[in-house]
Design a protein around this motif. Structure first.
Motif, PDB file in Angstrom:
ATOM      1  N   ASN A 272       0.714  -1.018   0.018  1.00 18.17           N
ATOM      2  CA  ASN A 272      -0.044   0.050  -0.145  1.00 18.17           C
ATOM      3  C   ASN A 272       0.904   1.178  -0.130  1.00 18.17           C
ATOM      4  N   PRO A 273       1.095   2.013  -1.153  1.00 13.75           N
ATOM      5  CA  PRO A 273       2.104   2.882  -1.268  1.00 13.75           C
ATOM      6  C   PRO A 273       1.481   4.223  -0.508  1.00 13.75           C
ATOM      7  N   LYS A 274       0.430   4.131   0.011  1.00 12.36           N
ATOM      8  CA  LYS A 274      -0.098   5.223   0.651  1.00 12.36           C
ATOM      9  C   LYS A 274       0.022   5.417   2.275  1.00 12.36           C
ATOM     10  N   THR A 275       0.488   4.218   2.689  1.00 11.50           N
ATOM     11  CA  THR A 275       0.620   4.103   4.206  1.00 11.50           C
ATOM     12  C   THR A 275       2.354   4.094   4.592  1.00 11.50           C
ATOM     13  N   LEU A 276       2.492   4.378   5.714  1.00  8.91           N
ATOM     14  CA  LEU A 276       4.116   4.167   6.167  1.00  8.91           C
ATOM     15  C   LEU A 276       4.585   2.736   6.013  1.00  8.91           C
ATOM     16  N   MET A 277       3.574   1.791   6.435  1.00  7.80           N
ATOM     17  CA  MET A 277       3.920   0.473   6.571  1.00  7.80           C
ATOM     18  C   MET A 277       3.597   0.070   5.196  1.00  7.80           C
ATOM     19  N   ALA A 278       4.510   0.172   4.183  1.00 12.19           N
ATOM     20  CA  ALA A 278       3.985  -0.158   2.788  1.00 12.19           C
ATOM     21  C   ALA A 278       3.937  -1.418   2.344  1.00 12.19           C
ATOM     22  N   VAL A 279       4.764  -2.444   2.997  1.00 11.91           N
ATOM     23  CA  VAL A 279       4.618  -3.708   2.496  1.00 11.91           C
ATOM     24  C   VAL A 279       4.618  -4.859   3.696  1.00 11.91           C
ATOM     25  N   ARG A 280       3.661  -5.582   3.543  1.00  9.08           N
ATOM     26  CA  ARG A 280       3.636  -6.709   4.480  1.00  9.08           C
ATOM     27  C   ARG A 280       3.869  -8.095   3.778  1.00  9.08           C
ATOM     28  N   MET A 281       4.814  -8.674   4.428  1.00  5.44           N
ATOM     29  CA  MET A 281       5.276 -10.045   3.653  1.00  5.44           C
ATOM     30  C   MET A 281       4.583 -11.147   4.090  1.00  5.44           C
TER      31      MET A 281
ATOM     32  N   ASP B 176       0.829 -15.692  12.564  1.00 10.70           N
ATOM     33  CA  ASP B 176       0.048 -16.982  11.748  1.00 10.70           C
ATOM     34  C   ASP B 176       0.634 -16.853  10.411  1.00 10.70           C
ATOM     35  N   GLY B 177       1.330 -15.744  10.360  1.00  6.72           N
ATOM     36  CA  GLY B 177       2.027 -15.707   8.579  1.00  6.72           C
ATOM     37  C   GLY B 177       1.004 -15.053   7.675  1.00  6.72           C
ATOM     38  N   LEU B 178      -0.121 -14.505   8.371  1.00  6.38           N
ATOM     39  CA  LEU B 178      -0.942 -13.899   7.424  1.00  6.38           C
ATOM     40  C   LEU B 178      -1.336 -12.343   8.097  1.00  6.38           C
ATOM     41  N   PRO B 179      -0.571 -11.714   7.655  1.00 10.46           N
ATOM     42  CA  PRO B 179      -0.646  -9.969   8.296  1.00 10.46           C
ATOM     43  C   PRO B 179      -2.035  -9.579   7.587  1.00 10.46           C
ATOM     44  N   GLY B 180      -2.561  -8.716   8.393  1.00  9.96           N
ATOM     45  CA  GLY B 180      -3.934  -7.999   8.038  1.00  9.96           C
ATOM     46  C   GLY B 180      -5.071  -8.939   8.509  1.00  9.96           C
ATOM     47  N   LEU B 181      -4.889 -10.292   8.708  1.00 17.56           N
ATOM     48  CA  LEU B 181      -6.160 -11.214   8.986  1.00 17.56           C
ATOM     49  C   LEU B 181      -6.273 -11.645  10.335  1.00 17.56           C
ATOM     50  N   ILE B 182      -7.531 -11.510  10.842  1.00 22.38           N
ATOM     51  CA  ILE B 182      -7.812 -12.105  12.056  1.00 22.38           C
ATOM     52  C   ILE B 182      -8.999 -13.048  12.020  1.00 22.38           C
TER      53      ILE B 182
ATOM     54  N   THR C   5      -6.130  -4.673   6.361  1.00 20.36           N
ATOM     55  CA  THR C   5      -5.212  -3.855   5.447  1.00 20.36           C
ATOM     56  C   THR C   5      -5.718  -3.935   4.053  1.00 20.36           C
ATOM     57  N   ALA C   6      -5.240  -3.219   3.222  1.00 25.77           N
ATOM     58  CA  ALA C   6      -5.769  -3.416   1.762  1.00 25.77           C
ATOM     59  C   ALA C   6      -5.174  -4.448   0.953  1.00 25.77           C
ATOM     60  N   GLY C   7      -4.161  -4.945   1.288  1.00 19.80           N
ATOM     61  CA  GLY C   7      -3.685  -6.103   0.878  1.00 19.80           C
ATOM     62  C   GLY C   7      -4.475  -7.390   1.214  1.00 19.80           C
ATOM     63  N   MET C   8      -4.810  -7.503   2.423  1.00 23.57           N
ATOM     64  CA  MET C   8      -5.745  -8.810   2.757  1.00 23.57           C
ATOM     65  C   MET C   8      -7.270  -8.507   1.960  1.00 23.57           C
ATOM     66  N   ASP C   9      -7.885  -7.413   2.070  1.00 21.98           N
ATOM     67  CA  ASP C   9      -8.891  -7.033   1.552  1.00 21.98           C
ATOM     68  C   ASP C   9      -8.950  -7.269   0.056  1.00 21.98           C
ATOM     69  N   ALA C  10      -7.836  -7.074  -0.675  1.00 23.63           N
ATOM     70  CA  ALA C  10      -7.984  -7.372  -2.165  1.00 23.63           C
ATOM     71  C   ALA C  10      -7.951  -9.072  -2.223  1.00 23.63           C
TER      72      ALA C  10
ATOM     73  N   ILE D  96     -19.914 -17.325   8.083  1.00 25.06           N
ATOM     74  CA  ILE D  96     -18.779 -16.337   7.940  1.00 25.06           C
ATOM     75  C   ILE D  96     -19.314 -14.920   8.384  1.00 25.06           C
ATOM     76  N   LEU D  97     -19.024 -14.365   9.283  1.00 30.03           N
ATOM     77  CA  LEU D  97     -19.107 -12.730   9.814  1.00 30.03           C
ATOM     78  C   LEU D  97     -17.679 -11.970   9.339  1.00 30.03           C
ATOM     79  N   LEU D  98     -17.944 -11.119   8.438  1.00 27.74           N
ATOM     80  CA  LEU D  98     -16.795 -10.114   8.284  1.00 27.74           C
ATOM     81  C   LEU D  98     -16.963  -8.914   8.934  1.00 27.74           C
ATOM     82  N   ARG D  99     -16.404  -8.815  10.108  1.00 25.09           N
ATOM     83  CA  ARG D  99     -16.331  -7.432  10.924  1.00 25.09           C
ATOM     84  C   ARG D  99     -15.241  -6.781  10.542  1.00 25.09           C
ATOM     85  N   ASN D 100     -15.487  -6.196   9.098  1.00 25.97           N
ATOM     86  CA  ASN D 100     -14.643  -5.246   8.744  1.00 25.97           C
ATOM     87  C   ASN D 100     -14.992  -3.759   9.045  1.00 25.97           C
ATOM     88  N   ASP D 101     -15.025  -3.402  10.384  1.00 29.49           N
ATOM     89  CA  ASP D 101     -15.446  -2.256  10.884  1.00 29.49           C
ATOM     90  C   ASP D 101     -14.435  -1.601  11.740  1.00 29.49           C
ATOM     91  N   VAL D 102     -12.972  -2.178  11.645  1.00 30.01           N
ATOM     92  CA  VAL D 102     -11.959  -1.738  12.412  1.00 30.01           C
ATOM     93  C   VAL D 102     -11.510  -0.468  12.017  1.00 30.01           C
TER      94      VAL D 102
END
Length: 389
Positions: free
Chosen positions: A57-66, A108-114, A128-133, A151-157
């Motif tokens: 995500n080039p628009k955030t300070l934390m730009a890449v998550r591996m 768990d090797g899955l950044p941005g996912l709970i 995160t935008a990456g996990m959302d994509a 499955i309930l997507l609580r994407n309201d964080v």
């Protein structure tokens, strides 16, 4: 797939196992800011050696998550199923029933996912935008690995706003309004769609288990109670009375329903925690055990001073409400507050109150929230069980 090149010597953290790349570590060129947020990318060091694949995500300070240290990894349904099954193997080893945090982001090797599991219902959060994509792939992988009823997507964080994402709640399949769980013999009705975060705080389960030796025949006060987790566990261990403070009327209503489920009489006090604690002090109320378990009071480093004072004020008044020899359980889920800082706050407030403090036990998050050894931020929950003399 996009290729991202790091500046000289900026690969050391990744080689040590970290999963984050900050924007100032990337050798950016023309068009960097125009990269679509959430795009998959291969990451190379300054000498063009491959470091792995992640999302950007080039628009955030934390730009890449591996996502993988294998730059040739195919991030598809099969890859996600492998990560999910690895996480599942740990939780099935730890817990007798399917009620736990199944996926804890980077750990768990899955950044941005709970993912929290409530039997055959999953509550999922993509921050995160990456996990959302990757959402369609993630959902298919969860369905393949676990075959959930719903499955309930609580994407309201709030973090999604930082990533440029909308706040949304979605349902896939059959998702009930509430589910019931059993925690060490105590029943809880969890409001999935309207509750805080993903519905329940599995991270405190082991710490709630520790109540057993402290609460028998005790008057117990659960501050920031939400739906009464600490209070009901205390009742299950033989507390004489249980009281809850929370600012949310729906949370206290849910706490009363949990009290009814367990045959408990519960006092609920609605209002700001600090204000209500002071009110109880003015009423000369006293308790044998008080649990102070607030939400994160230091969400950003710049909030540290105000947050520390808030922690101090809460624990100061709690100590004033305790009988001599009473037990204070003081917690923090602010990863910007270190354990030693919380200890210093408790010591200072005890001395100010002319009370003697004894630390009996130290607690942290449960093993379904494992700590990534290269990412200190994954160790966020800390707490002390103290005797205040």
């Amino acid at each position: 797939m996009l290729s991202i090149k790091l500046k000289a010597h900026e690969e050391r953290r990744l080689r040590a196992g970290h999963l984050w790349v900050f924007s100032n570590e990337i050798d950016t060129g023309e068009g960097f800011r125009n990269i679509a947020a959430g795009s998959l990318c291969k990451v190379f060091d300054s000498r063009n050696k491959a470091l792995g694949v992640g999302y950007i995500n080039p628009k955030t300070l934390m730009a890449v998550r591996m996502l993988s240290s294998n730059a040739n990894a195919d991030i598809n349904v099969e890859w996600f199923v492998g990560r999910i099954k690895s996480a599942l193997a740990l939780r099935e080893r730890l817990y007798p029933t399917p009620h736990y945090r199944l996926i804890y982001g980077e750990s768990d090797g899955l950044p941005g996912l709970i993912v929290d599991r409530y039997g055959d219902v999953l509550v999922v959060q993509m921050s995160t935008a990456g996990m959302d994509a990757l959402k369609p792939v993630v959902i298919e992988a969860l369905q393949s690995a676990l075959k959930p009823r719903g499955i309930l997507l609580r994407n309201d964080v709030a973090m999604r706003e930082t990533e440029g994402l909308p706040l949304v709640v979605e349902e896939i399949g059959d998702v009930p309004d509430t589910v019931e769980i059993d925690e060490s013999g105590v029943r809880f009705e969890i409001p999935l769609k309207t509750g805080q975060k993903t519905g329940w705080f599995y991270d405190q389960r082991d710490n709630r288990d520790r109540l057993s030796r402290y609460v028998r025949d005790a008057r117990v006060l659960d501050v920031f109670s939400y739906i009464g987790g600490w209070a009901m566990r205390a009742h299950g261990f033989g507390a004489k009375t249980v009281s809850c403070i929370d600012s949310s009327a729906p949370a206290l209503d849910a706490a009363q329903r949990n009290a009814q489920l367990n045959g408990a009489t519960l006092e609920t006090i609605k209002g700001s925690a600090l204000d209500m604690l002071k009110q109880l002090r003015d009423q000369t109320r006293q308790f044998d055990v008080i649990i102070v378990d607030p939400p994160a009071l230091i969400k950003r480093k710049k909030d540290a001073e105000a947050g520390l004072e808030h922690y101090a004020s809460l624990n100061r008044v709690a100590m004033q409400l305790l009988v001599p020899g009473g037990i204070l359980i003081s917690c923090s889920c602010s990863h910007h507050l270190e354990l030693e800082q919380l200890q210093r706050v408790l010591l200072r407030e005890a001395r100010t109150a002319n009370r003697r403090l004894q630390i009996l036990e130290q607690g942290g998050q449960g093993p379904d929230h494992p700590v990534h050894p290269a990412i200190p931020e994954t160790r966020y929950l800390k707490g002390y069980i103290c005797r205040v003399v």
